[in-house]
Write a protein that holds these residues in place. Sequence first.
Motif, PDB file in Angstrom:
ATOM      1  N   VAL A   1      57.671 -24.697  44.700  1.00 42.52           N
ATOM      2  CA  VAL A   1      58.894 -24.972  43.944  1.00 42.52           C
ATOM      3  C   VAL A   1      58.954 -26.459  43.612  1.00 42.52           C
ATOM      4  O   VAL A   1      59.271 -26.849  42.486  1.00 42.52           O
ATOM      5  CB  VAL A   1      60.149 -24.528  44.732  1.00 42.52           C
ATOM      6  CG1 VAL A   1      61.424 -25.081  44.102  1.00 42.52           C
ATOM      7  CG2 VAL A   1      60.220 -23.011  44.830  1.00 42.52           C
ATOM      8  N   ASP A   2      58.618 -27.295  44.592  1.00 43.27           N
ATOM      9  CA  ASP A   2      58.624 -28.741  44.357  1.00 43.27           C
ATOM     10  C   ASP A   2      57.624 -29.128  43.267  1.00 43.27           C
ATOM     11  O   ASP A   2      57.868 -30.067  42.506  1.00 43.27           O
ATOM     12  CB  ASP A   2      58.335 -29.506  45.647  1.00 43.27           C
ATOM     13  CG  ASP A   2      59.477 -29.424  46.650  1.00 43.27           C
ATOM     14  OD1 ASP A   2      60.587 -28.978  46.287  1.00 43.27           O
ATOM     15  OD2 ASP A   2      59.245 -29.812  47.819  1.00 43.27           O
ATOM     16  N   GLN A   3      56.525 -28.428  43.165  1.00 43.48           N
ATOM     17  CA  GLN A   3      55.567 -28.692  42.094  1.00 43.48           C
ATOM     18  C   GLN A   3      56.098 -28.206  40.752  1.00 43.48           C
ATOM     19  O   GLN A   3      55.890 -28.853  39.719  1.00 43.48           O
ATOM     20  CB  GLN A   3      54.229 -28.005  42.382  1.00 43.48           C
ATOM     21  CG  GLN A   3      53.437 -28.683  43.471  1.00 43.48           C
ATOM     22  CD  GLN A   3      52.036 -28.120  43.547  1.00 43.48           C
ATOM     23  OE1 GLN A   3      51.334 -28.054  42.539  1.00 43.48           O
ATOM     24  NE2 GLN A   3      51.649 -27.703  44.732  1.00 43.48           N
ATOM     25  N   ALA A   4      56.775 -27.058  40.757  1.00 44.74           N
ATOM     26  CA  ALA A   4      57.267 -26.467  39.512  1.00 44.74           C
ATOM     27  C   ALA A   4      58.241 -27.388  38.793  1.00 44.74           C
ATOM     28  O   ALA A   4      58.277 -27.417  37.557  1.00 44.74           O
ATOM     29  CB  ALA A   4      57.924 -25.112  39.795  1.00 44.74           C
TER      30      ALA A   4
ATOM     31  N   GLN B   1      69.011 -19.909  44.980  1.00 42.12           N
ATOM     32  CA  GLN B   1      70.084 -20.874  44.707  1.00 42.12           C
ATOM     33  C   GLN B   1      69.803 -22.198  45.413  1.00 42.12           C
ATOM     34  O   GLN B   1      70.017 -23.275  44.847  1.00 42.12           O
ATOM     35  CB  GLN B   1      71.443 -20.300  45.119  1.00 42.12           C
ATOM     36  CG  GLN B   1      72.610 -21.164  44.715  1.00 42.12           C
ATOM     37  CD  GLN B   1      72.666 -21.435  43.223  1.00 42.12           C
ATOM     38  OE1 GLN B   1      72.374 -20.585  42.392  1.00 42.12           O
ATOM     39  NE2 GLN B   1      73.035 -22.634  42.853  1.00 42.12           N
ATOM     40  N   HIS B   2      69.339 -22.136  46.630  1.00 42.72           N
ATOM     41  CA  HIS B   2      68.991 -23.357  47.366  1.00 42.72           C
ATOM     42  C   HIS B   2      67.903 -24.137  46.633  1.00 42.72           C
ATOM     43  O   HIS B   2      68.005 -25.347  46.441  1.00 42.72           O
ATOM     44  CB  HIS B   2      68.517 -23.015  48.788  1.00 42.72           C
ATOM     45  CG  HIS B   2      67.972 -24.191  49.509  1.00 42.72           C
ATOM     46  ND1 HIS B   2      68.767 -25.108  50.145  1.00 42.72           N
ATOM     47  CD2 HIS B   2      66.699 -24.626  49.642  1.00 42.72           C
ATOM     48  CE1 HIS B   2      68.008 -26.060  50.657  1.00 42.72           C
ATOM     49  NE2 HIS B   2      66.744 -25.789  50.373  1.00 42.72           N
ATOM     50  N   PHE B   3      66.864 -23.435  46.206  1.00 45.71           N
ATOM     51  CA  PHE B   3      65.769 -24.108  45.514  1.00 45.71           C
ATOM     52  C   PHE B   3      66.205 -24.638  44.155  1.00 45.71           C
ATOM     53  O   PHE B   3      65.761 -25.714  43.729  1.00 45.71           O
ATOM     54  CB  PHE B   3      64.557 -23.185  45.383  1.00 45.71           C
ATOM     55  CG  PHE B   3      63.813 -22.989  46.679  1.00 45.71           C
ATOM     56  CD1 PHE B   3      63.570 -24.046  47.550  1.00 45.71           C
ATOM     57  CD2 PHE B   3      63.339 -21.741  47.035  1.00 45.71           C
ATOM     58  CE1 PHE B   3      62.890 -23.869  48.741  1.00 45.71           C
ATOM     59  CE2 PHE B   3      62.631 -21.552  48.221  1.00 45.71           C
ATOM     60  CZ  PHE B   3      62.418 -22.623  49.081  1.00 45.71           C
ATOM     61  N   ILE B   4      67.082 -23.935  43.464  1.00 43.95           N
ATOM     62  CA  ILE B   4      67.604 -24.429  42.189  1.00 43.95           C
ATOM     63  C   ILE B   4      68.357 -25.733  42.417  1.00 43.95           C
ATOM     64  O   ILE B   4      68.163 -26.721  41.680  1.00 43.95           O
ATOM     65  CB  ILE B   4      68.498 -23.365  41.507  1.00 43.95           C
ATOM     66  CG1 ILE B   4      67.617 -22.237  40.957  1.00 43.95           C
ATOM     67  CG2 ILE B   4      69.364 -23.987  40.420  1.00 43.95           C
ATOM     68  CD1 ILE B   4      68.393 -20.998  40.513  1.00 43.95           C
ATOM     69  N   GLN B   5      69.205 -25.775  43.431  1.00 43.56           N
ATOM     70  CA  GLN B   5      69.938 -27.009  43.739  1.00 43.56           C
ATOM     71  C   GLN B   5      68.979 -28.151  44.086  1.00 43.56           C
ATOM     72  O   GLN B   5      69.183 -29.293  43.686  1.00 43.56           O
ATOM     73  CB  GLN B   5      70.948 -26.773  44.871  1.00 43.56           C
ATOM     74  CG  GLN B   5      72.079 -25.846  44.501  1.00 43.56           C
ATOM     75  CD  GLN B   5      72.811 -26.275  43.237  1.00 43.56           C
ATOM     76  OE1 GLN B   5      73.185 -27.433  43.068  1.00 43.56           O
ATOM     77  NE2 GLN B   5      72.992 -25.331  42.323  1.00 43.56           N
ATOM     78  N   ARG B   6      67.939 -27.830  44.806  1.00 46.57           N
ATOM     79  CA  ARG B   6      66.917 -28.823  45.168  1.00 46.57           C
ATOM     80  C   ARG B   6      66.250 -29.374  43.909  1.00 46.57           C
ATOM     81  O   ARG B   6      66.054 -30.576  43.774  1.00 46.57           O
ATOM     82  CB  ARG B   6      65.910 -28.163  46.107  1.00 46.57           C
ATOM     83  CG  ARG B   6      64.832 -29.055  46.638  1.00 46.57           C
ATOM     84  CD  ARG B   6      63.900 -28.239  47.553  1.00 46.57           C
ATOM     85  NE  ARG B   6      62.782 -29.015  47.974  1.00 46.57           N
ATOM     86  CZ  ARG B   6      62.736 -29.760  49.078  1.00 46.57           C
ATOM     87  NH1 ARG B   6      63.783 -29.801  49.886  1.00 46.57           N
ATOM     88  NH2 ARG B   6      61.660 -30.445  49.394  1.00 46.57           N
ATOM     89  N   GLU B   7      65.901 -28.479  42.983  1.00 52.03           N
ATOM     90  CA  GLU B   7      65.257 -28.908  41.729  1.00 52.03           C
ATOM     91  C   GLU B   7      66.216 -29.726  40.872  1.00 52.03           C
ATOM     92  O   GLU B   7      65.802 -30.711  40.251  1.00 52.03           O
ATOM     93  CB  GLU B   7      64.773 -27.696  40.945  1.00 52.03           C
ATOM     94  CG  GLU B   7      63.551 -27.030  41.514  1.00 52.03           C
ATOM     95  CD  GLU B   7      63.109 -25.847  40.670  1.00 52.03           C
ATOM     96  OE1 GLU B   7      61.999 -25.907  40.138  1.00 52.03           O
ATOM     97  OE2 GLU B   7      63.895 -24.891  40.529  1.00 52.03           O
TER      98      GLU B   7
END
Length: 95
Positions: free
Chosen positions: A34-37, A83-89
């Motif tokens: 996700v961090d790469q995306a 949702q957590h990953f979206i907020q992180r991005e």
Amino acid sequence: MNKEKCSSLEEVRNHIDRIDQSLIELLATRQYYVDQAVRFKHSVQDVQSPQRVEQVIAKVRAQATEARIDPDLIEKLYRDMLQHFIQRELKEIRP
């Protein structure tokens, strides 16, 4: 993953602990990707991508059904995780 009949509560808990460790490692790997995306996303719409979210939800619900686990549980877990990953991005692309 092999499933085996346990002969004690301690044995059950040991299996659960190993599974939990594997889940944490898998989630860490997912987060890494996700961090790469986020490098390929340039807007809030790119990050939130509701159609991608629904595509993932449909896929994991089908996989849950096939694996005989409650698809509602899997959907809830995935929606929370996504949702957590979206907020992180979003933190990465917003100034």
